[in-house]
Design a protein around this motif. Sequence first.
Motif, PDB file in Angstrom:
ATOM      1  N   UNK A 221     -87.553  13.408  25.811  1.00 22.13           N
ATOM      2  CA  UNK A 221     -87.869  12.023  26.162  1.00 22.13           C
ATOM      3  C   UNK A 221     -88.868  11.669  26.994  1.00 22.13           C
ATOM      4  N   UNK A 222     -89.607  10.945  26.391  1.00 19.52           N
ATOM      5  CA  UNK A 222     -91.001  10.669  27.455  1.00 19.52           C
ATOM      6  C   UNK A 222     -90.601   9.357  28.462  1.00 19.52           C
ATOM      7  N   UNK A 223     -91.694   9.451  29.141  1.00 16.70           N
ATOM      8  CA  UNK A 223     -91.233   8.850  30.128  1.00 16.70           C
ATOM      9  C   UNK A 223     -90.626   7.063  30.106  1.00 16.70           C
ATOM     10  N   UNK A 224     -91.611   6.706  28.683  1.00 17.57           N
ATOM     11  CA  UNK A 224     -91.636   5.813  28.380  1.00 17.57           C
ATOM     12  C   UNK A 224     -90.514   4.813  27.913  1.00 17.57           C
ATOM     13  N   UNK A 225     -89.333   5.912  27.434  1.00 14.15           N
ATOM     14  CA  UNK A 225     -87.645   5.833  27.056  1.00 14.15           C
ATOM     15  C   UNK A 225     -86.847   5.621  28.085  1.00 14.15           C
ATOM     16  N   UNK A 226     -87.126   5.690  29.162  1.00 15.07           N
ATOM     17  CA  UNK A 226     -86.588   5.522  30.572  1.00 15.07           C
ATOM     18  C   UNK A 226     -86.862   4.044  30.975  1.00 15.07           C
ATOM     19  N   UNK A 227     -88.049   3.050  30.270  1.00 13.46           N
ATOM     20  CA  UNK A 227     -88.020   1.895  30.591  1.00 13.46           C
ATOM     21  C   UNK A 227     -86.123   1.109  30.289  1.00 13.46           C
ATOM     22  N   UNK A 228     -85.774   0.715  31.307  1.00 15.07           N
ATOM     23  CA  UNK A 228     -84.898  -0.511  31.131  1.00 15.07           C
ATOM     24  C   UNK A 228     -83.469  -0.058  29.988  1.00 15.07           C
ATOM     25  N   UNK A 229     -83.273   1.189  30.367  1.00 11.87           N
ATOM     26  CA  UNK A 229     -82.038   2.077  28.645  1.00 11.87           C
ATOM     27  C   UNK A 229     -81.025   1.804  29.202  1.00 11.87           C
ATOM     28  N   UNK A 230     -80.594   2.385  30.507  1.00  5.84           N
ATOM     29  CA  UNK A 230     -79.701   2.354  31.365  1.00  5.84           C
ATOM     30  C   UNK A 230     -79.965   1.129  32.738  1.00  5.84           C
ATOM     31  N   UNK A 231     -78.126   0.929  33.405  1.00  3.11           N
ATOM     32  CA  UNK A 231     -78.272  -0.017  34.426  1.00  3.11           C
ATOM     33  C   UNK A 231     -77.723   1.166  35.404  1.00  3.11           C
ATOM     34  N   UNK A 232     -78.587   1.776  36.995  1.00  6.37           N
ATOM     35  CA  UNK A 232     -77.681   1.962  37.653  1.00  6.37           C
ATOM     36  C   UNK A 232     -77.345   1.595  38.621  1.00  6.37           C
ATOM     37  N   UNK A 233     -75.691   1.971  39.128  1.00  9.57           N
ATOM     38  CA  UNK A 233     -75.095   1.308  40.354  1.00  9.57           C
ATOM     39  C   UNK A 233     -75.128   2.667  41.186  1.00  9.57           C
ATOM     40  N   UNK A 268     -78.538  -8.099  34.330  1.00 12.40           N
ATOM     41  CA  UNK A 268     -79.593  -6.577  33.146  1.00 12.40           C
ATOM     42  C   UNK A 268     -79.464  -6.555  31.968  1.00 12.40           C
ATOM     43  N   UNK A 269     -78.798  -7.535  31.301  1.00 13.98           N
ATOM     44  CA  UNK A 269     -79.131  -8.240  29.702  1.00 13.98           C
ATOM     45  C   UNK A 269     -80.828  -8.261  29.445  1.00 13.98           C
ATOM     46  N   UNK A 270     -80.826  -9.213  30.904  1.00 18.76           N
ATOM     47  CA  UNK A 270     -82.605 -10.287  30.708  1.00 18.76           C
ATOM     48  C   UNK A 270     -83.744  -8.906  30.761  1.00 18.76           C
ATOM     49  N   UNK A 271     -83.166  -7.313  31.573  1.00 21.24           N
ATOM     50  CA  UNK A 271     -84.453  -6.666  31.691  1.00 21.24           C
ATOM     51  C   UNK A 271     -84.546  -5.393  30.816  1.00 21.24           C
TER      52      UNK A 271
END
Length: 294
Positions: A221-233, A268-271
């Motif tokens: 998992x390169x860091x780039x795959x963390x961009x807007x992949x999931x929403x944290x609550x 979230x859907x926008x990001x």
Amino acid sequence: MSAERFRDVVNLYLLTECDMGCAFCYASKNLGKMASERAISLITSLARLGADRLNITGGEVMMYSEALRVVQHAHDCGIQVCLFTSGSLYTLDKIKSFSPLLSWLALSLDGDSSVNVKVGRSPRHFDSVLRAIQQTREVSSSVRIRVATVVTRLNVHHLDDLARILADARYRPDSWRLKQMVPTRRAQVNSSELSLGAEEFQKAALAVKSKYGDLLHIDMKPAAEKIADTMCIHPDGDATVTVMDDGEFKIHSLGNVFADLCAVLEKWRKFRDLYNATAYREQWDLIVGTESRR
Ligand code: SF4
């Protein structure tokens, strides 16, 4: 709000308290605990909107006294749960209670016992994780087990040692996730000491993959795959997303789910990075035959 069903995977942080002190910690701090009634009502709402997969985490989720009740509720709503725990407090009685409710168990391990301590884990953590893998296997054949390793300067030259341990037939998780550290929160503060470039990460991950890929399902998992992949609550209901802004990882607020869940989901859907969010969802579908474990 649009009629689109909500299918993305949410990370639900029930508390920020933790018994570890990882140098790369990406979790929010000092936000207390989410009241269990609020967590339950949020899960009900997410399920009604279409959510069918949920990561439940902390802090250390085993320090949340009503974790079982919350996980049971998600399960009863038809949501598949991935429980994230470092593993240090995941004792046999807990394994027996949680396993029937879980789709995935995600444990953390960042090196052999000495490297793991250097990263900030407690001395007992390493043995606890290996024991938890074995006991979960004994209790349930249906829980898939993932071991996650955050790759930093502290462990990049020791991945081979950890691979050798995990490849032992007594452990062999369904998935071993090698994550390039994402420099946010504490990891950002310690970034100069910990950060690895994308190339260095890839080279190290490919080296263990070429050696142990027949025995371990290694997921890079390169860091780039963390961009807007999931929403944290977070425990206070604030929702965030990790974005890339001016070449830097930043955490962006989406609002508060207890104030207006629909507005948060719209934002979230926008990001959302559709590719990363879809990949994040699909990684749940890994089916591993008994061959690879034994
Ligand atoms: S990374 Fe996880 S286990 Fe480590 S300090 Fe942060 S919340 Fe705790």
